[in-house]
Each structure stands twice: as C-alpha cells, then as structure tokens.
Design a protein around this motif. Sequence first.
Motif, PDB file in Angstrom:
ATOM      1  N   PHE A  67      49.378  57.757  41.451  1.00 56.18           N
ATOM      2  CA  PHE A  67      49.436  56.507  40.701  1.00 56.18           C
ATOM      3  C   PHE A  67      48.152  55.674  40.767  1.00 56.18           C
ATOM      4  O   PHE A  67      47.816  54.981  39.812  1.00 56.18           O
ATOM      5  CB  PHE A  67      50.642  55.680  41.164  1.00 56.18           C
ATOM      6  N   GLU A  68      47.423  55.753  41.885  1.00 58.47           N
ATOM      7  CA  GLU A  68      46.168  54.996  41.953  1.00 58.47           C
ATOM      8  C   GLU A  68      45.148  55.408  40.888  1.00 58.47           C
ATOM      9  O   GLU A  68      44.409  54.568  40.368  1.00 58.47           O
ATOM     10  CB  GLU A  68      45.560  55.104  43.358  1.00 58.47           C
ATOM     11  N   PRO A  69      45.073  56.723  40.520  1.00 55.83           N
ATOM     12  CA  PRO A  69      44.068  57.103  39.502  1.00 55.83           C
ATOM     13  C   PRO A  69      44.411  56.657  38.074  1.00 55.83           C
ATOM     14  O   PRO A  69      43.565  56.735  37.190  1.00 55.83           O
ATOM     15  CB  PRO A  69      44.056  58.646  39.590  1.00 55.83           C
ATOM     16  N   ILE A  70      45.643  56.213  37.845  1.00 53.52           N
ATOM     17  CA  ILE A  70      46.055  55.844  36.486  1.00 53.52           C
ATOM     18  C   ILE A  70      45.435  54.501  36.090  1.00 53.52           C
ATOM     19  O   ILE A  70      45.394  53.560  36.884  1.00 53.52           O
ATOM     20  CB  ILE A  70      47.597  55.766  36.394  1.00 53.52           C
ATOM     21  N   LYS A  71      44.984  54.424  34.832  1.00 53.39           N
ATOM     22  CA  LYS A  71      44.400  53.180  34.330  1.00 53.39           C
ATOM     23  C   LYS A  71      45.208  52.674  33.128  1.00 53.39           C
ATOM     24  O   LYS A  71      45.499  53.440  32.210  1.00 53.39           O
ATOM     25  CB  LYS A  71      42.948  53.409  33.896  1.00 53.39           C
ATOM     26  N   PRO A  72      45.594  51.381  33.128  1.00 56.66           N
ATOM     27  CA  PRO A  72      46.269  50.828  31.947  1.00 56.66           C
ATOM     28  C   PRO A  72      45.258  50.690  30.809  1.00 56.66           C
ATOM     29  O   PRO A  72      44.115  50.279  31.028  1.00 56.66           O
ATOM     30  CB  PRO A  72      46.760  49.472  32.436  1.00 56.66           C
ATOM     31  N   VAL A  73      45.672  51.022  29.589  1.00 51.40           N
ATOM     32  CA  VAL A  73      44.741  51.027  28.466  1.00 51.40           C
ATOM     33  C   VAL A  73      45.088  49.971  27.423  1.00 51.40           C
ATOM     34  O   VAL A  73      44.238  49.182  27.002  1.00 51.40           O
ATOM     35  CB  VAL A  73      44.708  52.421  27.803  1.00 51.40           C
ATOM     36  N   LYS A  74      46.374  49.927  27.031  1.00 50.89           N
ATOM     37  CA  LYS A  74      46.737  49.065  25.907  1.00 50.89           C
ATOM     38  C   LYS A  74      48.216  48.691  25.985  1.00 50.89           C
ATOM     39  O   LYS A  74      49.040  49.479  26.428  1.00 50.89           O
ATOM     40  CB  LYS A  74      46.444  49.799  24.586  1.00 50.89           C
ATOM     41  N   LEU A  75      48.529  47.474  25.554  1.00 48.18           N
ATOM     42  CA  LEU A  75      49.920  47.014  25.493  1.00 48.18           C
ATOM     43  C   LEU A  75      50.207  46.499  24.089  1.00 48.18           C
ATOM     44  O   LEU A  75      49.515  45.616  23.590  1.00 48.18           O
ATOM     45  CB  LEU A  75      50.158  45.903  26.522  1.00 48.18           C
ATOM     46  N   THR A  76      51.208  47.087  23.429  1.00 47.04           N
ATOM     47  CA  THR A  76      51.627  46.614  22.101  1.00 47.04           C
ATOM     48  C   THR A  76      53.141  46.440  22.114  1.00 47.04           C
ATOM     49  O   THR A  76      53.878  47.427  22.144  1.00 47.04           O
ATOM     50  CB  THR A  76      51.238  47.623  21.016  1.00 47.04           C
ATOM     51  N   GLU A  77      53.587  45.200  22.120  1.00 41.21           N
ATOM     52  CA  GLU A  77      55.010  44.863  22.174  1.00 41.21           C
ATOM     53  C   GLU A  77      55.683  45.584  23.347  1.00 41.21           C
ATOM     54  O   GLU A  77      55.469  45.225  24.478  1.00 41.21           O
ATOM     55  CB  GLU A  77      55.689  45.208  20.840  1.00 41.21           C
ATOM     56  N   THR A  78      56.457  46.624  23.076  1.00 38.61           N
ATOM     57  CA  THR A  78      57.184  47.286  24.162  1.00 38.61           C
ATOM     58  C   THR A  78      56.586  48.640  24.528  1.00 38.61           C
ATOM     59  O   THR A  78      57.238  49.463  25.178  1.00 38.61           O
ATOM     60  CB  THR A  78      58.658  47.486  23.766  1.00 38.61           C
TER      61      THR A  78
END
Length: 475
Positions: free
Chosen positions: A29-40
């Motif tokens: 989980f540490e290597p994961i990067k959040p990229v984009k959030l669109t509504e849900t």
Amino acid sequence: MASTAASVWENCLLFIKDNINPQAYKTWFEPIKPVKLTETALSIQVPSRFFYEWLEEHYIKLLKTALTRELGEGAKLIYAIKMENTLKGMEPFTEKIPSSNRSIQSSQSVDAPVRSKSPELKNPFIIPGIRNVKIESQLNPSYNFDSFLEGDSNRLARSAGMAVANKPGGTSFNPLLIFGGVGLGKTHLAHAIGVGIKENYPDKTALYISAEKFTQQYIESVRKNNRNDFIHFYQIVDVLIVDDIQFFAGKASTQDVFFHIFNHLHQNGKQVILTSDKKPVDMQDIEQRLLSRFKWGLSAELNHPDYETRVSIIKNKLYRDGVEMDDDIIHYLADNIKTNIRELEGAIISLIAHSSFNRKDITIDLARKIVENYVKNTKREISIDQIQQVVSDYFQMDVETLQSKTRKRHIVQARQLAMYFSKKMTKASLASIGSQIGKRDHATVLHACKTVDNLASTDKQFNKYVEDLSKKLTN
C-alpha cells in the motif's frame, strides 16, 4: 473543505493500516499513489500489473470497505498501472484499467468482482492455469541445520548461517556468500538457512532459486515483455537465496537485472544468501559492480571434511537410516572417501542397498568392493591441497617448503609440478592455483605449466617425475 484524491486515499490508508500487518502494508500500500478523484471514483497508480493483480486477489474486500467508508455505496476504484524506469534504458509504461471494469459497488459480489485481466499470472513460480499466487519457498525441509554436521571444514560458514537464520537482514553477513568445491554442502547449508528463517519468522517470504532457473525466468520475462513484473516479484521477498551464482558469468543482461534486485533488497534490509563454486576474487566474466556487492557481507568457505567430520557424517547418515555398521567399516569408508560429502553419502547408500538387495551382511570386504567401484565410477575429484601433499612427499619435503619463496632449483621444480597438475586435474582458475600454492599470481602458474611441458619433452629425469606423479595422483 472539498475532498481531494490525496485526502481520500490518506483516510483509506489509515483504515487499511489498522487491518493488516505492517509488512504487508509497507509492501502493497505504501507504493500506491492517488491520482484523481471524480465524484465517487478514485484513481490510484500502482507500479505494475502484477502489483494490481495481487491487490485484486488479496485485498479487494479491504479496499471496498475502506473506499465505501469515504465515498459511499457507489464507490469506484480505477487503477492506473505505471511501470517505472526500473532498468537503465527502459521507457515507463502506463496502462489504465477502465472504471467500468474496476467498479467497487454494493451490488457487486466482493468475492468475484468483474475482471478483465489476463488469466496469466506474473509470478515466475506459478504453473499456467493455476490461480494461486502464494509464493512458495522452494526449500527442502530435510536440508536443515540438524543434518548439516559441524566440523573444522565448515564451522565459520555454519555459524554465520545460523546467525542469519536467527536475524535475517539484521547482521553484517549480508550478503552471505558460501563457496566451495563440488559436493561439500553449499546447497544443503543454503536450504538450512532458509528453513531456519521460516521456522523463526513464519511470516517472512524466503525464496530459494538456482541461478540457472533465475536466468531462464528472466529470459522468458523479456520474451513476454513483462520483465518489470519479474523484477517486482523478486523485490518483494524478504530472503532471497540464489544457488550457483557462477552461472551468471558472461550473461550481461541477467547480471544487470540481478544487480537492481540485489540493490533493492539490500537497501530495504532484506537478506541475500548466495552460493558459488568459487570465491569472488576468482569469478570470471562477472561485472565488477556485482562482485563488489558480493564482498559487502561475509564470504565463507566450505572445505573438504576432515577425518573426524567424515566419521560423524557416516554415523549420522546410518542413524537417520536406522542401519548399524561395525566401527572398522565406518573408519574404512572415512579413510578412503575424503574429497566429497556427496560421494561419501552415495557410497553409504550403495553399501546399504547391496546388503539389503543381496541379503548379505555389511562386511569390510563388501565395503572394499563398493568403495572401489564407486570411486572408480565417479572419477573422484582431487584437490590442490592433495596435489601439493603428494608432490611434497615425492620430493621428500614438507608443503611449507614447497610453498616457500626459495629459488633452489629442486624446490622450484616441485612447486612448478604442483601447479602443473593442479591446472591439469582440477577446475580451479590460474589465479586460484597460484593463491593456494604460495600466494603466487596467475602469470607464475602459466609460466610453470609451460616450463613443465618443455622440460618433460627435453629432460628424461624430469619426464620420469611427471610420469611417477601422474600415477600417484590417479591411483
């Protein structure tokens, strides 16, 4: 305050961290990067398709629960697979998994989410068509420390191995390189360390692999264009054991990929254990940057077992097989099979088999017959130490005199003969021969071999030396 991809993912991680062990959290989980959030819908970036498939196989329930807490029942998760520049000259590759295929919704079965991925898993040890992605250690539990008897010939290597088994990645023996001739127990000890680690740390991932199989897997990964997955697979293990690393010689691409894997493991406190039939200084066609890393830890040699160790090995083998044997037969075996533990155990097995199948008692005559045939058939390997001893005895001097710096003609010739027969009758390199015979360099050994060839063809007395010694060393 409006939610962002980073804030939503951070809250998800807080929940996930409380529900799995620290090692799994750090790895997956540490290597994961959040990229984009669109509504849900939350998009996250993972480093490889193998990584994404592992999350889907093992953590889909956890991901669903965490994301639903943040975004509600209609939460969707989108994976963006971005392969990093793991190897020099490789271009990054990005693959996006459509949200329609990666939705996490309450109406969808968590146990069987909709999938569009290839059924072929990237774990090199997975048999095609089998869905289990558990990493098996490939260790042989019968190769343990109890069956690896200690003696003067292996005390350092065994003690270092036990220290590593008790604290993998936490000693100065990283990497631990075990080297020695054929049949002296390198593979046995490597397995024993791995078995010990699994007993002491069941949650750690220990993996044994031969250098030849590693190379084959790497070639296959290049052919299938999934070498990043191959690299990532080896980077996630806690303990990597590679047997016969001399097989990497001359294979530049394999050495390059192993260099990156080694660096990643070492920098992250993972344990690396290697075996070789040569010490680092004698390895040919291995890149210097890799050789330098082999020397970071401890190089421990396995030598030919002494008499007491050979007796102990025989008695231990007989005890494990539930066989009794007279002491005079045990001592006969120990006296006559000196160079190789594998030969010694093989002779015992042959002796027991002949006795059992022919319904004959194990006698000293039977032992003589078996040993004679066994040694003859296996072409017993001779060591440089033995050659030096035979040559020294022939010229009525001790080994120390033969190895000395003196330039007296008869001693120089004896030394040159020892080098000549070492080159002719062993697989050792010129540098290794010179190192063991008075700490000379490879050029001296090469000169000695040429001198012996020249003198044997022009000097009758010297030619007799060569013939006599040849008979003594081959009989």
